[in-house]
Write an enzyme that holds these catalytic residues in place. Sequence first.
Site, PDB file in Angstrom:
ATOM      1  N   ASP A  93      -5.962  13.148 -25.627  1.00 58.75           N
ATOM      2  CA  ASP A  93      -6.050  11.752 -25.177  1.00 58.75           C
ATOM      3  C   ASP A  93      -5.356  10.926 -26.261  1.00 58.75           C
ATOM      4  O   ASP A  93      -5.921  10.675 -27.320  1.00 58.75           O
ATOM      5  CB  ASP A  93      -7.519  11.341 -25.024  1.00 58.75           C
ATOM      6  CG  ASP A  93      -7.657   9.914 -24.507  1.00 58.75           C
ATOM      7  OD1 ASP A  93      -6.686   9.141 -24.622  1.00 58.75           O
ATOM      8  OD2 ASP A  93      -8.744   9.580 -23.998  1.00 58.75           O
ATOM      9  N   TYR A 122       0.852  -1.199   0.000  1.00 61.23           N
ATOM     10  CA  TYR A 122       0.000   0.000   0.000  1.00 61.23           C
ATOM     11  C   TYR A 122       0.878   1.236   0.000  1.00 61.23           C
ATOM     12  O   TYR A 122       1.844   1.306   0.757  1.00 61.23           O
ATOM     13  CB  TYR A 122      -0.908   0.023   1.228  1.00 61.23           C
ATOM     14  CG  TYR A 122      -2.340  -0.285   0.858  1.00 61.23           C
ATOM     15  CD1 TYR A 122      -2.993   0.479  -0.095  1.00 61.23           C
ATOM     16  CD2 TYR A 122      -3.033  -1.327   1.461  1.00 61.23           C
ATOM     17  CE1 TYR A 122      -4.304   0.208  -0.453  1.00 61.23           C
ATOM     18  CE2 TYR A 122      -4.345  -1.608   1.104  1.00 61.23           C
ATOM     19  CZ  TYR A 122      -4.972  -0.832   0.149  1.00 61.23           C
ATOM     20  OH  TYR A 122      -6.254  -1.102  -0.208  1.00 61.23           O
ATOM     21  N   GLU A 182      -0.514   4.864  -0.608  1.00 61.82           N
ATOM     22  CA  GLU A 182      -1.263   6.094  -0.927  1.00 61.82           C
ATOM     23  C   GLU A 182      -0.370   7.308  -0.757  1.00 61.82           C
ATOM     24  O   GLU A 182       0.399   7.398   0.214  1.00 61.82           O
ATOM     25  CB  GLU A 182      -2.457   6.269   0.020  1.00 61.82           C
ATOM     26  CG  GLU A 182      -3.647   5.450  -0.368  1.00 61.82           C
ATOM     27  CD  GLU A 182      -3.850   4.303   0.583  1.00 61.82           C
ATOM     28  OE1 GLU A 182      -2.836   3.758   1.055  1.00 61.82           O
ATOM     29  OE2 GLU A 182      -5.017   3.975   0.848  1.00 61.82           O
ATOM     30  N   THR A 185      -3.479   5.735 -22.034  1.00 61.13           N
ATOM     31  CA  THR A 185      -3.341   4.419 -21.423  1.00 61.13           C
ATOM     32  C   THR A 185      -1.954   3.910 -21.813  1.00 61.13           C
ATOM     33  O   THR A 185      -1.273   4.506 -22.647  1.00 61.13           O
ATOM     34  CB  THR A 185      -4.419   3.437 -21.920  1.00 61.13           C
ATOM     35  OG1 THR A 185      -4.421   3.460 -23.343  1.00 61.13           O
ATOM     36  CG2 THR A 185      -5.784   3.792 -21.386  1.00 61.13           C
ATOM     37  N   LYS A 237      -1.752   0.056 -25.207  1.00 63.19           N
ATOM     38  CA  LYS A 237      -2.135  -0.052 -26.627  1.00 63.19           C
ATOM     39  C   LYS A 237      -0.854  -0.049 -27.463  1.00 63.19           C
ATOM     40  O   LYS A 237      -0.065  -0.981 -27.325  1.00 63.19           O
ATOM     41  CB  LYS A 237      -3.100   1.075 -26.978  1.00 63.19           C
ATOM     42  CG  LYS A 237      -4.406   1.003 -26.157  1.00 63.19           C
ATOM     43  CD  LYS A 237      -5.421   2.012 -26.595  1.00 63.19           C
ATOM     44  CE  LYS A 237      -6.740   1.848 -25.870  1.00 63.19           C
ATOM     45  NZ  LYS A 237      -6.864   2.649 -24.636  1.00 63.19           N
ATOM     46  N   ARG A 293      -1.806  -2.871 -18.613  1.00 62.68           N
ATOM     47  CA  ARG A 293      -2.968  -2.004 -18.459  1.00 62.68           C
ATOM     48  C   ARG A 293      -2.628  -0.920 -17.443  1.00 62.68           C
ATOM     49  O   ARG A 293      -2.047  -1.211 -16.401  1.00 62.68           O
ATOM     50  CB  ARG A 293      -4.144  -2.820 -17.916  1.00 62.68           C
ATOM     51  CG  ARG A 293      -5.240  -2.994 -18.868  1.00 62.68           C
ATOM     52  CD  ARG A 293      -6.030  -4.219 -18.732  1.00 62.68           C
ATOM     53  NE  ARG A 293      -6.026  -4.781 -20.060  1.00 62.68           N
ATOM     54  CZ  ARG A 293      -6.622  -4.200 -21.101  1.00 62.68           C
ATOM     55  NH1 ARG A 293      -7.339  -3.115 -20.959  1.00 62.68           N
ATOM     56  NH2 ARG A 293      -6.518  -4.732 -22.287  1.00 62.68           N
TER      57      ARG A 293
HETATM   58  N1  DSN Z   1     -11.585   0.520 -25.307  1.00 61.70           N
HETATM   59  C1  DSN Z   1     -10.519   1.213 -25.965  1.00 61.70           C
HETATM   60  C2  DSN Z   1     -10.510   0.951 -27.429  1.00 61.70           C
HETATM   61  O1  DSN Z   1     -10.771  -0.183 -27.814  1.00 61.70           O
HETATM   62  O2  DSN Z   1     -10.243   1.821 -28.233  1.00 61.70           O
HETATM   63  C3  DSN Z   1     -10.518   2.670 -25.666  1.00 61.70           C
HETATM   64  O3  DSN Z   1     -11.644   3.258 -26.173  1.00 61.70           O
END
Ligand code: DSN
Length: 444
Positions: free
Chosen positions: A198, A53, A55, A224, A227, A233
């Site tokens: 984003d 933990y 925080e 994120t 990707k 993640r």
């Molecule tokens: N869920 C992700 C995507 O597939 O693009 C983000 O939107």
Amino acid sequence: MKKDNLQKQDPEIAGFIKEELQRRKDGLEMIPSENHTSLAVLEALGSILTDKYSEGYPGKRYYAGNDIIDKVENLAIERVKQAFLVPHANVQPLSGSPANTAVYLAVCELGEVIMGQNLADGGHLTHGAKGTFSSKFYKSVPYYVEQDGSIDFKKVMKIAKENKPKLIWVGASAYPKLFPFKEMAEIADEVGAYLVADIAHVAGLVIAGAHPNPAPYVHIITTTTHKTLRGPRGAIVMVTQKGLDKDPDLAKKIDKAVFPAGVQAGPHNHQTAAIAVALKEAMTPEFKEYGHQVVKNAKVLAEALTEKGVKIVSGGTENHLMLLDLTAYGKGHGVFLEEALERAGITANKNTVPQDPSSPFYPSGVRLGTPAITTRGMKEKDMKKIAEWIVRALQEVKDYRLLEDKKERVLQIKQFKKDILNNQVLKDIQKEIKEFCRKFPLPY
Ligand code: DSN
């Protein structure tokens, strides 16, 4: 630490993981938001750091015993700054939606006006989509994509001037062109709005130099990490120099909105460590080559599909993804092609196309991406083969038409899914793809 504990202790879960591994080995992952991480990333993600933990932030924790965690988090932050050329980064958001929620909490009061790309035109749920917190707590005024896949910036400027948003999003989940940071900055600056990029979909391409970096144009960047960046993640919120010039307290406001006043408490330290590992990988010459190959592959795939008569939104792609426009086969045809592709061994996702005549539940397109197949080492000539398989699969379902009646439609799709299991052409393609995939091992 000994191996095979999971197999001994919980063979059911271990079995499912093996099944999923086999599924990935045998098929083509072409959902543009997915990728295959490295073993090093997975090791950090599966590490003992998950037990702690912590925080707070490095040097200012609520629990004892965080000296080592501080080192992990500081290193992750430094790597973000180096990779994206930004002065401030928060690496704690658990995923993309919490990261975007933190941005709202940091810069908007309840009920203020926000603007984002319309969901059905490729935007994201958190950018003000109907039915989400981002349109319930804020007054959402979307901007749209034209039928040819482009954004008319004069129209966006008009909407912005009329509505005076506090915050504008640039970036989307299904937009096959370079994100228009410069054009959107002119609009945001004109109306005094915060501009937030984003870049979840293109973060890896940005680091590789295969997509422009938004840092000079926007105030805040969110992404994120799983990707094109090919990490675990997770998510990051960054504040740019332009952001600090607009509001010197912006970095503090973002941090506070993540914790303690906002979206979460204890950070996931194993995830932070794995993000740091992914960022180190992303700054190598090999990754630079990877990022450029992702885009080359996408372009060749889009061209090969176009040559075979498949309509592609905006006529091609400038990034890692493309949208097949299936409106010629009736409303909502994405449902049929997604299923046919899955049976053939290609995982893609049904998706709306700009000004879709149907709905997000039964969209008229399919979204395809090259990040994961490029990780496996596939190149331009392989894209041509993949295009052939996609077109063969499309031939098998092109005569289906989605029924108008909602109840009948559910039954129709159920029956279609059953029928398609016996389609010999799709079975043949699946066999060919399985054989083809053997030449391209996964990183794990
Ligand atoms: N869920 C992700 C995507 O597939 O693009 C983000 O939107």
